[in-house]
Design a protein around this motif. Structure first.
Motif, PDB file in Angstrom:
ATOM      1  N   ASP A 162      74.056   9.703  30.584  1.00 23.69           N
ATOM      2  CA  ASP A 162      73.207   8.510  30.663  1.00 23.69           C
ATOM      3  C   ASP A 162      74.061   7.247  30.782  1.00 23.69           C
ATOM      4  OD1 ASP A 162      70.679   7.225  30.669  1.00 23.69           O
ATOM      5  OD2 ASP A 162      70.992   6.679  28.559  1.00 23.69           O
TER       6      ASP A 162
ATOM      7  N   GLU B  96      74.096  22.380  19.957  1.00 27.36           N
ATOM      8  CA  GLU B  96      73.143  21.270  20.086  1.00 27.36           C
ATOM      9  C   GLU B  96      73.850  19.914  20.040  1.00 27.36           C
ATOM     10  OE1 GLU B  96      69.726  19.670  21.041  1.00 27.36           O
ATOM     11  OE2 GLU B  96      69.990  21.825  20.801  1.00 27.36           O
ATOM     12  N   ARG B  97      74.851  19.799  19.190  1.00 24.07           N
ATOM     13  CA  ARG B  97      75.577  18.530  19.072  1.00 24.07           C
ATOM     14  C   ARG B  97      76.325  18.200  20.364  1.00 24.07           C
ATOM     15  NH1 ARG B  97      81.001  17.308  16.525  1.00 24.07           N
ATOM     16  NH2 ARG B  97      80.963  15.053  16.259  1.00 24.07           N
ATOM     17  N   GLN B  98      77.023  19.187  20.915  1.00 28.08           N
ATOM     18  CA  GLN B  98      77.752  18.973  22.162  1.00 28.08           C
ATOM     19  C   GLN B  98      76.796  18.663  23.313  1.00 28.08           C
ATOM     20  OE1 GLN B  98      80.795  18.553  22.797  1.00 28.08           O
ATOM     21  NE2 GLN B  98      81.963  19.523  21.191  1.00 28.08           N
ATOM     22  N   ALA B  99      75.639  19.331  23.351  1.00 21.84           N
ATOM     23  CA  ALA B  99      74.660  19.073  24.412  1.00 21.84           C
ATOM     24  C   ALA B  99      74.142  17.644  24.326  1.00 21.84           C
ATOM     25  CB  ALA B  99      73.512  20.072  24.313  1.00 21.84           C
ATOM     26  N   GLN B 100      73.892  17.158  23.119  1.00 23.54           N
ATOM     27  CA  GLN B 100      73.417  15.780  22.942  1.00 23.54           C
ATOM     28  C   GLN B 100      74.494  14.778  23.359  1.00 23.54           C
ATOM     29  OE1 GLN B 100      70.352  14.803  22.186  1.00 23.54           O
ATOM     30  NE2 GLN B 100      70.990  12.697  22.486  1.00 23.54           N
ATOM     31  N   ILE B 101      75.740  15.052  23.009  1.00 30.15           N
ATOM     32  CA  ILE B 101      76.850  14.193  23.415  1.00 30.15           C
ATOM     33  C   ILE B 101      76.951  14.154  24.934  1.00 30.15           C
ATOM     34  CG2 ILE B 101      79.373  14.004  23.432  1.00 30.15           C
ATOM     35  CD1 ILE B 101      79.300  15.077  20.533  1.00 30.15           C
ATOM     36  N   ASN B 102      76.832  15.316  25.576  1.00 30.09           N
ATOM     37  CA  ASN B 102      76.907  15.376  27.037  1.00 30.09           C
ATOM     38  C   ASN B 102      75.773  14.598  27.695  1.00 30.09           C
ATOM     39  OD1 ASN B 102      79.173  16.918  26.839  1.00 30.09           O
ATOM     40  ND2 ASN B 102      78.200  18.837  27.389  1.00 30.09           N
ATOM     41  N   ARG B 103      74.563  14.707  27.161  1.00 28.87           N
ATOM     42  CA  ARG B 103      73.423  13.975  27.735  1.00 28.87           C
ATOM     43  C   ARG B 103      73.629  12.465  27.589  1.00 28.87           C
ATOM     44  NH1 ARG B 103      73.357  18.376  29.098  1.00 28.87           N
ATOM     45  NH2 ARG B 103      71.665  19.847  29.182  1.00 28.87           N
ATOM     46  N   THR B 104      74.149  12.038  26.439  1.00 33.17           N
ATOM     47  CA  THR B 104      74.406  10.614  26.218  1.00 33.17           C
ATOM     48  C   THR B 104      75.494  10.110  27.155  1.00 33.17           C
ATOM     49  OG1 THR B 104      73.779  10.879  23.897  1.00 33.17           O
ATOM     50  CG2 THR B 104      75.007   8.901  24.475  1.00 33.17           C
TER      51      THR B 104
END
Length: 80
Positions: A66, A55-63
């Motif tokens: 963006d 979940e942490r890596q996915a959030q970093i990738n989405r940011t």
């Protein structure tokens, strides 16, 4: 590719090896990849390492996606 990870198929991948395909391109250097056999999700870091996608890596990738999208959009507005 949001298929369910299969531990039984992962055993085959453990023996034979994963067959990774890009499932989401974050920017020019970072991608999310998924095994086409067992559907294990991984991500490629800025250093070129392949790490499990949590979940942490996915959030970093989405940011990062963006920020990259906004940077490209601002660059085209400046030069237009």
């Amino acid at each position: 590719m949001n298929k369910i990870y299969s531990p039984l198929k992962a055993l085959g991948c453990y023996i034979i090896g994963h067959h990774y395909q890009v499932s989401y391109k974050v920017n020019d250097h970072i991608q999310e990849i998924c095994c086409s056999k067992c559907h294990k999700q991984m991500t490629r870091t800025i250093y070129g390492n392949i790490v499990p996608l949590n979940e942490r890596q996915a959030q970093i990738n989405r940011t990062l996606n963006d920020v990259d999208r906004r940077r490209k959009q601002a660059r085209t507005q400046i030069y237009s």
